[in-house]
Design a protein around this motif. Structure first.
Motif, short mmCIF file in Angstrom:
data_model
loop_
_atom_site.label_atom_id
_atom_site.label_comp_id
_atom_site.label_asym_id
_atom_site.label_seq_id
_atom_site.Cartn_x
_atom_site.Cartn_y
_atom_site.Cartn_z
N ALA A 134 0.82 -1.22 0.00
CA ALA A 134 0.00 0.00 0.00
C ALA A 134 0.85 1.27 0.00
O ALA A 134 1.98 1.28 0.51
CB ALA A 134 -0.94 0.00 1.20
N CYS A 135 0.30 2.31 -0.59
CA CYS A 135 0.94 3.63 -0.60
C CYS A 135 -0.15 4.66 -0.30
O CYS A 135 -1.27 4.56 -0.81
CB CYS A 135 1.58 3.90 -1.97
N ALA A 136 0.18 5.63 0.55
CA ALA A 136 -0.83 6.60 0.99
C ALA A 136 -1.12 7.67 -0.07
O ALA A 136 -2.10 8.41 0.05
CB ALA A 136 -0.39 7.26 2.29
N LEU A 137 -0.27 7.76 -1.09
CA LEU A 137 -0.43 8.80 -2.11
C LEU A 137 -0.41 8.14 -3.48
O LEU A 137 0.62 7.62 -3.91
CB LEU A 137 0.71 9.82 -1.96
N ARG A 138 -1.54 8.19 -4.17
CA ARG A 138 -1.67 7.43 -5.43
C ARG A 138 -0.70 7.90 -6.51
O ARG A 138 -0.26 7.11 -7.34
CB ARG A 138 -3.12 7.50 -5.92
N GLN A 139 -0.34 9.19 -6.51
CA GLN A 139 0.53 9.70 -7.57
C GLN A 139 1.96 9.15 -7.48
O GLN A 139 2.75 9.29 -8.41
CB GLN A 139 0.55 11.23 -7.55
N MET A 140 2.29 8.49 -6.35
CA MET A 140 3.62 7.92 -6.20
C MET A 140 3.69 6.49 -6.74
O MET A 140 4.75 5.87 -6.72
CB MET A 140 4.02 7.92 -4.71
N VAL A 141 2.55 5.95 -7.20
CA VAL A 141 2.51 4.55 -7.64
C VAL A 141 2.32 4.48 -9.15
O VAL A 141 1.47 5.17 -9.72
CB VAL A 141 1.36 3.80 -6.94
N SER A 142 3.11 3.63 -9.78
CA SER A 142 3.01 3.44 -11.22
C SER A 142 1.73 2.69 -11.59
O SER A 142 1.30 1.79 -10.87
CB SER A 142 4.23 2.65 -11.72
N MET A 143 1.15 3.04 -12.73
CA MET A 143 -0.08 2.37 -13.21
C MET A 143 0.22 0.93 -13.65
O MET A 143 -0.68 0.10 -13.71
CB MET A 143 -0.67 3.14 -14.40
N GLU A 144 1.49 0.66 -13.96
CA GLU A 144 1.83 -0.66 -14.50
C GLU A 144 2.04 -1.73 -13.43
O GLU A 144 2.04 -2.92 -13.72
CB GLU A 144 3.10 -0.58 -15.36
N GLU A 145 2.27 -1.32 -12.17
CA GLU A 145 2.56 -2.30 -11.12
C GLU A 145 1.32 -3.11 -10.76
O GLU A 145 0.25 -2.54 -10.53
CB GLU A 145 3.07 -1.58 -9.86
N ASN A 146 1.48 -4.41 -10.67
CA ASN A 146 0.38 -5.29 -10.29
C ASN A 146 0.72 -6.09 -9.04
O ASN A 146 1.89 -6.34 -8.76
CB ASN A 146 0.04 -6.27 -11.43
N ILE A 147 -0.32 -6.48 -8.30
CA ILE A 147 -0.13 -7.31 -7.11
C ILE A 147 -1.13 -8.47 -7.16
O ILE A 147 -2.16 -8.37 -7.83
CB ILE A 147 -0.33 -6.51 -5.81
N GLU A 148 -0.80 -9.53 -6.45
CA GLU A 148 -1.71 -10.68 -6.38
C GLU A 148 -2.55 -10.59 -5.11
O GLU A 148 -2.00 -10.41 -4.02
CB GLU A 148 -0.90 -11.98 -6.39
N VAL A 149 -3.87 -10.70 -5.29
CA VAL A 149 -4.79 -10.56 -4.15
C VAL A 149 -5.49 -11.90 -3.90
O VAL A 149 -6.21 -12.39 -4.77
CB VAL A 149 -5.85 -9.47 -4.42
N PRO A 150 -5.27 -12.52 -2.70
CA PRO A 150 -5.96 -13.78 -2.38
C PRO A 150 -7.48 -13.55 -2.32
O PRO A 150 -7.94 -12.50 -1.87
CB PRO A 150 -5.41 -14.16 -1.01
N SER A 151 -8.24 -14.54 -2.76
CA SER A 151 -9.70 -14.44 -2.72
C SER A 151 -10.25 -15.15 -1.50
O SER A 151 -9.54 -15.86 -0.78
CB SER A 151 -10.30 -15.06 -3.99
N VAL A 152 -11.56 -14.97 -1.28
CA VAL A 152 -12.24 -15.61 -0.15
C VAL A 152 -12.59 -17.05 -0.54
O VAL A 152 -12.93 -17.34 -1.70
CB VAL A 152 -13.52 -14.83 0.22
N GLY A 153 -12.50 -17.96 0.44
CA GLY A 153 -12.84 -19.36 0.16
C GLY A 153 -11.80 -20.02 -0.72
O GLY A 153 -10.60 -19.74 -0.63
N ASP A 154 -12.25 -20.88 -1.63
CA ASP A 154 -11.33 -21.63 -2.50
C ASP A 154 -11.16 -20.98 -3.87
O ASP A 154 -10.61 -21.60 -4.78
CB ASP A 154 -11.84 -23.07 -2.68
N ARG A 155 -11.65 -19.76 -4.01
CA ARG A 155 -11.53 -19.10 -5.31
C ARG A 155 -10.07 -18.78 -5.60
O ARG A 155 -9.29 -18.50 -4.68
CB ARG A 155 -12.36 -17.81 -5.34
N PRO A 156 -9.68 -18.77 -6.86
CA PRO A 156 -8.28 -18.47 -7.18
C PRO A 156 -7.93 -17.00 -6.92
O PRO A 156 -8.81 -16.13 -6.95
CB PRO A 156 -8.19 -18.78 -8.69
N ALA A 157 -6.65 -16.75 -6.64
CA ALA A 157 -6.18 -15.37 -6.42
C ALA A 157 -6.32 -14.56 -7.70
O ALA A 157 -6.29 -15.11 -8.80
CB ALA A 157 -4.73 -15.39 -5.95
#
Length: 411
Positions: free
Chosen positions: A262-285
């Motif tokens: 996480a970053c508190a200021l959106r303008q400091m983060v590149s639009m191209e960076e991606n992260i993997e987010v775990p899902s609820v239950g057995d759904r894939p990330a």
């Protein structure tokens, strides 16, 4: 034996919303603090500085204490205990006494502070601290130490911090169930001022904000003394909750995402960076944009900063904090916090980490340890100077005996 006295140890215990930390400090021959043991455990049963489940809190404390004892190779019997919560309140009061011998003595100082603290407070509240701000001898004002000065009248301005009796009893009860004694209860933000501030900041005027998981603890220091204290019952957990709801991920994973990406200021983060987010239950990330995460986090931090700014303005001390704001605590560690805070507050901002410590500094050189290291500094000062905090360190019996002596001298 409550502590290993021959080693001259002091122990701080910070029971927060997200973590319990116990730190053992050894007082060196030159009266410095050397960290020799650290215990850390996730807090369970706490919410916004209050006890929700006594048994869970006791378990968390015990594990942190055991870890600290193992590392420091000692047996802990008593601790300096931090306290927070929205029940904390403050007030500034005055006291005045005639000077017996026309020269101010330590007894006169203690008597005037006792007079200043003798304000009626409701039965359900307890005095935590009575902190002298400055003294006045006759017409001479803004005196830091009046002992030895001549005059006929001594006045004192003090800052009184109170808490709810029941809240204090519950947190002390948790500690006592771990076979520990609470040497003293200390307001968390006051403790933080002992560990993160420089002398210049204290004189010039500064606002310390301990940004925890459940609360924002605020202390305003100016002219070397505490002027205002407050607790806002929101914190970093709000940010984690937002991430969990919007990204539809379990709260534990939301906390991990917040800490890592996480970053508190959106303008400091590149639009191209991606992260993997775990899902609820057995759904894939899923793969999400880090910029989207910043767009979720930024509004919440803006709200937190606005609440802090409102509190500073309400105190009437906005013009007295020329050194700006020092943010500390775990919630202050996020990337972009300083830049965003300076935008909102329009004054200098820095992140405060513990200072003036030796030993295992790598373990505690982090803003989230500011309060617990501050408890050690407070304990060190209290043990080396019994008169550092007259309002809380003296027993009722000794105060009554001094008053008796004072009346005998006067009449």
């Amino acid at each position: 034996m409550p502590k290993a006295v021959e080693r001259n140890l002091v122990v701080g215990l910070d029971i927060g919303t997200s973590k319990v930390v116990a730190v053992v400090g050894e007082v060196t021959p030159d009266n410095q603090l050397s960290i020799i043991g650290v215990g850390h455990h996730a807090a369970r049963g706490m919410d916004k500085g209050g006890v929700n489940d006594l048994n869970l809190v006791v378990q968390s404390i015990q594990r942190a204490i055991n870890e600290a004892e193992l590392m420091a190779d000692c047996s802990i019997g008593s601790v300096y205990l931090g306290i927070s919560g929205k029940h904390i309140a403050c007030q500034n009061e005055n006291g005045m006494v005639p000077i017996n011998d026309h020269e101010v003595t330590q007894d006169d100082v203690e008597s005037v502070i006792h007079t200043a603290r003798s304000v009626p407070i409701s039965a359900e509240r307890k005095m935590l601290h009575v902190l002298p701000q400055e003294y006045c001898v006759d017409v001479q004002e803004d005196i830091k130490s009046p002992i030895g000065m001549s005059g006929v009248r001594l006045e004192a301005q003090v800052h009184i911090i109170t808490c709810a009796n029941d809240m204090a009893k519950n947190i002390v009860k948790c500690v006592e169930r771990c076979n520990l004694t609470a040497d003293q209860l200390i307001f968390s933000a006051l403790a933080s001022t002992y560990s993160v501030l420089t002398d210049d900041e204290k004189e010039l005027g500064v606002c310390v904000v301990d940004m925890g998981a459940g609360t924002l603890d605020i202390s305003i220091v100016a002219g070397g003394a505490i002027r205002h204290s407050a607790v806002i019952p929101v914190g970093g957990n709000q940010v984690s909750s937002d991430i969990a709801k919007i990204f539809r991920t379990p709260l534990s994973h939301a906390e991990d995402i917040k800490v890592q990406y996480a970053c508190a200021l959106r303008q400091m983060v590149s639009m191209e960076e991606n992260i993997e987010v775990p899902s609820v239950g057995d759904r894939p990330a899923r793969t999400m944009s880090r910029h989207t995460l910043a767009e979720v986090v930024e509004p919440r931090y803006h709200e937190l900063f606005e609440l802090i700014l409102e509190e500073i303005k309400a105190s009437g001390l906005e013009d007295q904090i020329a050194a700006g704001i020092v943010l500390t605590g775990g919630t202050a560690k996020m990337e972009g916090v300083v830049e965003f805070a300076e935008e909102v507050f329009q004054m200098p901002v820095r992140i405060g980490a513990p200072r003036n410590i030796q030993g295992l500094t790598d373990y505690v050189n982090d803003p989230s340890y500011a309060t617990v290291v501050g408890l050690l500094h407070y304990g060190l000062q209290a043990s080396s100077d019994k008169h550092s905090d007259v309002g809380t360190s003296d027993s009722v019996v000794s105060m009554l005996s001094r008053l008796k002596n004072w009346f005998e001298n006067r009449f």
